[in-house]
Design an enzyme around this catalytic site. Structure first.
Site, PDB file in Angstrom:
ATOM      1  N   PRO A 148       0.981  -1.314   0.209  1.00 54.02           N
ATOM      2  CA  PRO A 148       0.091  -0.202   0.017  1.00 54.02           C
ATOM      3  C   PRO A 148       0.722   1.333   0.049  1.00 54.02           C
ATOM      4  CG  PRO A 148      -0.836  -1.599   1.622  1.00 54.02           C
ATOM      5  CD  PRO A 148       0.387  -2.045   1.185  1.00 54.02           C
ATOM      6  N   GLU A 149       0.627   2.055  -0.944  1.00 56.69           N
ATOM      7  CA  GLU A 149       1.280   3.379  -0.952  1.00 56.69           C
ATOM      8  C   GLU A 149       0.284   4.414  -0.862  1.00 56.69           C
ATOM      9  OE1 GLU A 149       3.975   3.437  -4.521  1.00 56.69           O
ATOM     10  OE2 GLU A 149       4.220   1.153  -4.389  1.00 56.69           O
ATOM     11  N   ARG A 208       2.494 -10.988   6.761  1.00 57.49           N
ATOM     12  CA  ARG A 208       4.147 -10.966   6.907  1.00 57.49           C
ATOM     13  C   ARG A 208       4.737 -10.218   8.246  1.00 57.49           C
ATOM     14  NH1 ARG A 208       6.700 -11.194   1.410  1.00 57.49           N
ATOM     15  NH2 ARG A 208       5.451 -13.435   0.936  1.00 57.49           N
TER      16      ARG A 208
END
Length: 273
Positions: free
Chosen positions: A4-5, A114
């Site tokens: 996500p940016e 993660r």
DNA sequence: CTAAAATCCTGGTGGC
DNA sequence: TGCCACCAGGATTTTA
């Protein structure tokens, strides 16, 4: 993998405001302690209880919840973080490492396969956001400001665009896309750009981010999800990212993938100089 | 000062 | 089929 940016985080924030503003945290369960970067887990749990969500905004790739007790709750999704709102009696999610209880009986769940994501609860938001660079879509982020910043840098452009202290919110996808749109090679040294090239890059960054925002972000492998669980649409409009070997949309040459600053980097060897 | 490398994580991939 | 080493990736920390 989806990271996500800026456009993805902005889309998530927009989707969370409706269901969350006005709600009060009644507790939080932390299943993986490293996710809470600050303060300690015990203080985090004690301090968040009873605070009402007054507003939700984005800075760089952080979501920021403004709380009634004066604290700011920062969430960084990093690679695989997702936020979802579920009924309190819904079955646990596989990667739901942090679960916030809300006063309407629902839960805000932070899922992260993660475990790279991080949560901060701070009284002074500068503790987390103070060192971030300018917001590329802000009105006060001007070409002359960008030109002044980039002229001082000697390193390659790709790592520079990923440096959150230089400019906030750009990640691997939009760095590659912006350099392609600008026609500039990712390994070019920043201080070798002409004035014209700086202007192209400035425009390309803003254009690429605006377009991705209109598409509600880029979803790969289902990892980035909007607040309502839906996927973004920008993966259909990528020009070079994850398109190794496929034809350049401008000239038809095969897109190449190299490693720059330790990051996978996609570009057109013919169009980008 | 800059730059490169190690660190954290785990599902997916490719080799044998 | 099974096992396993290796990789990606953002940001921080460490090392050169």
């Amino acid at each position: 993998m989806p990271m996500p940016e800026l456009p993805e985080v902005e889309t998530i924030v927009n989707g969370l405001r409706g269901p969350l503003i006005g709600r009060t945290f009644t507790g939080v369960c932390v299943g993986w302690e490293n996710i809470v970067a600050r303060p300690t887990v015990l203080e985090f749990q004690r301090r968040i209880r009873g605070q009402q969500i007054l507003g939700i905004r984005r800075r760089g790739k952080y979501l920021i919840f403004d709380l009634s007790g004066g604290d700011s709750l920062f969430i960084h999704l990093k690679m695989t973080g997702q936020l979802t709102i579920r009924p309190g009696d819904a079955p646990p999610d596989k990667y739901g490492h942090t679960v916030f209880d809300l006063d309407d009986g629902r839960q805000l769940r932070f899922l992260d396969m993660r475990k790279f994501g991080r949560i901060y609860l701070v009284a002074d938001e500068n503790e987390v956001a103070g060192s971030l660079g300018p917001e590329p879509l802000a009105d006060d982020f001007t070409l002359s400001q960008f030109a002044a910043l980039i002229g001082k840098r000697k390193g390659a452009l790709k790592p520079l665009l990923l440096n959150q202290q230089f400019i906030a919110g750009i990640g691997n996808i939009y760095a590659d896309e912006a350099l392609f749109v600008a026609g500039i090679h990712p390994q070019r040294k920043a201080n070798t750009l002409t004035g014209e090239e700086i202007a192209w890059l400035y425009q390309a960054i803003r254009q690429v981010l605006h377009q991705a925002l209109a598409d509600e972000g880029t979803t790969f492998d289902g990892a980035y999800r909007k607040a309502d669980g839906g996927e973004g649409g920008h993966q259909e409009n990528l020009r070079v990212f994850r398109r190794k070997g496929q034809p350049c949309p401008r000239c038809g040459s095969a897109i190449e993938r190299i490693v720059v600053g330790g990051r996978g980097t996609h570009f057109c060897p013919h169009c980008q100089k």
